[in-house]
Design a protein around this motif. Sequence first.
Motif, PDB file in Angstrom:
ATOM      1  N   LYS A 224       0.826  -1.212   0.000  1.00 12.81           N
ATOM      2  CA  LYS A 224       0.000   0.000   0.000  1.00 12.81           C
ATOM      3  C   LYS A 224       0.861   1.264   0.000  1.00 12.81           C
ATOM      4  N   GLY A 225       0.245   2.365  -0.413  1.00 10.35           N
ATOM      5  CA  GLY A 225       0.928   3.645  -0.447  1.00 10.35           C
ATOM      6  C   GLY A 225       0.852   4.373   0.878  1.00 10.35           C
ATOM      7  N   LEU A 226       1.659   5.419   1.022  1.00 15.27           N
ATOM      8  CA  LEU A 226       1.676   6.215   2.256  1.00 15.27           C
ATOM      9  C   LEU A 226       0.322   6.826   2.583  1.00 15.27           C
ATOM     10  N   ASP A 227      -0.485   7.033   1.542  1.00 11.25           N
ATOM     11  CA  ASP A 227      -1.797   7.655   1.723  1.00 11.25           C
ATOM     12  C   ASP A 227      -2.904   6.649   1.997  1.00 11.25           C
TER      13      ASP A 227
ATOM     14  N   GLY B 266      -2.630   3.431  24.194  1.00 12.43           N
ATOM     15  CA  GLY B 266      -2.403   4.861  24.348  1.00 12.43           C
ATOM     16  C   GLY B 266      -1.072   5.192  24.994  1.00 12.43           C
ATOM     17  N   LYS B 267      -0.118   4.264  24.905  1.00 18.44           N
ATOM     18  CA  LYS B 267       1.188   4.469  25.535  1.00 18.44           C
ATOM     19  C   LYS B 267       2.262   4.917  24.540  1.00 18.44           C
ATOM     20  N   ARG B 268       1.898   5.025  23.299  1.00 15.81           N
ATOM     21  CA  ARG B 268       2.862   5.431  22.264  1.00 15.81           C
ATOM     22  C   ARG B 268       2.181   6.442  21.347  1.00 15.81           C
ATOM     23  N   GLY B 269       2.776   7.630  21.228  1.00 18.94           N
ATOM     24  CA  GLY B 269       2.218   8.662  20.367  1.00 18.94           C
ATOM     25  C   GLY B 269       2.602   8.449  18.908  1.00 18.94           C
ATOM     26  N   CYS B 270       1.871   9.058  18.024  1.00 25.06           N
ATOM     27  CA  CYS B 270       2.107   8.892  16.582  1.00 25.06           C
ATOM     28  C   CYS B 270       3.463   9.445  16.153  1.00 25.06           C
ATOM     29  N   VAL B 271       3.880  10.561  16.770  1.00 23.73           N
ATOM     30  CA  VAL B 271       5.163  11.165  16.389  1.00 23.73           C
ATOM     31  C   VAL B 271       6.314  10.232  16.747  1.00 23.73           C
ATOM     32  N   ALA B 272       6.280   9.668  17.949  1.00 23.19           N
ATOM     33  CA  ALA B 272       7.325   8.730  18.370  1.00 23.19           C
ATOM     34  C   ALA B 272       7.335   7.500  17.466  1.00 23.19           C
ATOM     35  N   CYS B 273       6.147   7.054  17.111  1.00 22.59           N
ATOM     36  CA  CYS B 273       6.010   5.879  16.248  1.00 22.59           C
ATOM     37  C   CYS B 273       6.604   6.153  14.869  1.00 22.59           C
ATOM     38  N   LYS B 274       6.347   7.358  14.353  1.00 25.06           N
ATOM     39  CA  LYS B 274       6.881   7.725  13.049  1.00 25.06           C
ATOM     40  C   LYS B 274       8.399   7.870  13.090  1.00 25.06           C
TER      41      LYS B 274
ATOM     42  N   CYS C  66      -3.799   2.280  10.357  1.00 27.45           N
ATOM     43  CA  CYS C  66      -2.683   3.228  10.410  1.00 27.45           C
ATOM     44  C   CYS C  66      -1.575   2.774   9.469  1.00 27.45           C
ATOM     45  N   MET C  67      -1.178   3.619   8.526  1.00 28.09           N
ATOM     46  CA  MET C  67      -0.146   3.262   7.571  1.00 28.09           C
ATOM     47  C   MET C  67       1.226   3.155   8.208  1.00 28.09           C
ATOM     48  N   VAL C  68       1.441   3.875   9.305  1.00 31.13           N
ATOM     49  CA  VAL C  68       2.721   3.773  10.006  1.00 31.13           C
ATOM     50  C   VAL C  68       2.870   2.370  10.586  1.00 31.13           C
ATOM     51  N   ALA C  69       1.806   1.866  11.201  1.00 32.50           N
ATOM     52  CA  ALA C  69       1.826   0.496  11.720  1.00 32.50           C
ATOM     53  C   ALA C  69       2.004  -0.506  10.579  1.00 32.50           C
ATOM     54  N   TYR C  70       1.367  -0.218   9.460  1.00 33.13           N
ATOM     55  CA  TYR C  70       1.476  -1.092   8.285  1.00 33.13           C
ATOM     56  C   TYR C  70       2.940  -1.232   7.851  1.00 33.13           C
ATOM     57  N   TYR C  71       3.667  -0.108   7.814  1.00 37.83           N
ATOM     58  CA  TYR C  71       5.071  -0.158   7.404  1.00 37.83           C
ATOM     59  C   TYR C  71       5.972  -0.718   8.495  1.00 37.83           C
ATOM     60  N   HIS C  72       5.550  -0.574   9.766  1.00 35.13           N
ATOM     61  CA  HIS C  72       6.310  -1.233  10.832  1.00 35.13           C
ATOM     62  C   HIS C  72       6.300  -2.742  10.628  1.00 35.13           C
ATOM     63  N   ASN C  73       5.218  -3.280  10.081  1.00 33.15           N
ATOM     64  CA  ASN C  73       5.149  -4.716   9.802  1.00 33.15           C
ATOM     65  C   ASN C  73       6.186  -5.142   8.766  1.00 33.15           C
TER      66      ASN C  73
ATOM     67  N   LYS D  75       8.331  12.105   4.115  1.00 33.86           N
ATOM     68  CA  LYS D  75       7.258  11.249   3.638  1.00 33.86           C
ATOM     69  C   LYS D  75       6.570  10.500   4.790  1.00 33.86           C
ATOM     70  N   VAL D  76       7.367   9.962   5.698  1.00 41.62           N
ATOM     71  CA  VAL D  76       6.788   9.207   6.808  1.00 41.62           C
ATOM     72  C   VAL D  76       5.986  10.125   7.730  1.00 41.62           C
ATOM     73  N   MET D  77       6.490  11.320   7.952  1.00 46.11           N
ATOM     74  CA  MET D  77       5.768  12.253   8.832  1.00 46.11           C
ATOM     75  C   MET D  77       4.410  12.641   8.243  1.00 46.11           C
ATOM     76  N   SER D  78       4.252  12.489   6.931  1.00 44.51           N
ATOM     77  CA  SER D  78       2.972  12.826   6.295  1.00 44.51           C
ATOM     78  C   SER D  78       2.076  11.602   6.109  1.00 44.51           C
ATOM     79  N   ALA D  79       2.538  10.432   6.539  1.00 43.48           N
ATOM     80  CA  ALA D  79       1.773   9.196   6.330  1.00 43.48           C
ATOM     81  C   ALA D  79       0.458   9.221   7.103  1.00 43.48           C
ATOM     82  N   VAL D  80      -0.543   8.566   6.557  1.00 47.31           N
ATOM     83  CA  VAL D  80      -1.881   8.516   7.159  1.00 47.31           C
ATOM     84  C   VAL D  80      -1.874   7.636   8.401  1.00 47.31           C
ATOM     85  N   THR D  81      -2.406   8.177   9.507  1.00 46.59           N
ATOM     86  CA  THR D  81      -2.537   7.418  10.750  1.00 46.59           C
ATOM     87  C   THR D  81      -4.018   7.312  11.125  1.00 46.59           C
TER      88      THR D  81
END
Length: 346
Positions: A202-205, A276-284, A252-259, A230-236
């Motif tokens: 899948k794409g970042l969007d 709720g223990k991990r924010g999106c910015v830290a994850c990215k 969440c596309m960030v989780a998708y790419y973590h896989n 690019k990652v900072m703009s990925a759909v969550t």
Amino acid sequence: MRKEENIWRYGKNNERILTGDRPTGKLHIGHYFGSLMNRVKLQNEYETYIEVADVQALTDNFNNPEKVKNNVKEIVMDQLAVGIDPNKSTIFLQSMIPEIAELTVFYSNLVTIARLQRNPTVKTEIAQKRELFGESVTYGFLGYPVSQAADITAFNATIIPVGEDQLPLIEQCREIVRKFNSIYGEILLEPQAYLGENKRIKGLDGNEKMGKSLGNAIYLSDTEETIKEKVMSAVTDPGRIKKDDPGNPDICMVAYYHNLFSKDEVKTICEECKGGKRGCVACKKQLIKNITEHLAPIREKRHYYEERPEVVKEILMEGTKKASKEAKVTMAKVKEAMKLDYFKEV
């Protein structure tokens, strides 16, 4: 693994693979996980031909030949950077093998326009290119499955790595081969599709397809700064407002790419997200780090070839020479079977 009539699963090591890419842009991580990793592995087990499909690229880029020309060396460098070994894989230019064009003409007599119009892959791609074609699809684009059959049979390839969406193209080739053999004798080999483990990336969007023309791709040659942007703009998860809100990794596309890039950590990452223990910015940020580290050796090897264009040219020239010799052998057999060998010495 299941075994179907038209899908290759097991084979002998003397079988030949044909695969390739259209030179319409640099290769991205969708290509990497979808096919390139598999090519690197398979080249150690089977004789491999990798086509730079510049003629096919012109079917929908006929008005921009410079784009096609400029991207030939780009995708060759991407191939070499991920581990394609020119001593094991033959990389060649489609347009430099006239036998492919000749076979395309012969095969065009064996398939009807109605059959091409029914091909699910072609129908889908035509719908996607309405802006280019309007209501008048070109003969070249409609008939590219015939050209693809010529690509495959010119080199007696029997294993064709494809995604599920391309299975109709392989079946079309099989039909052409059967029709040819029924008329002219058992000359051509019937190919089978090889389905890799990874499906379309899948794409970042969040689009089901990562594509060069969709602006949603991470390229193998991207710098660390570009990857970050690019990652900072990925759909969550759109429902997650605050850092400690429970998140949903499934959308969440960030989780998708973590896989893909964080296999050892993805379970913990997803659990922390849900709790709720991990924010999106830290994850990215963690994903940026993992992608950068994963692509660093590829980018480094690519840089080696960028500084040595003469090496890239030599690899492509030598591969094309080898492919040309193979195609000439096939063409001689085809013309003999079709009674077109008028000046053959008796």
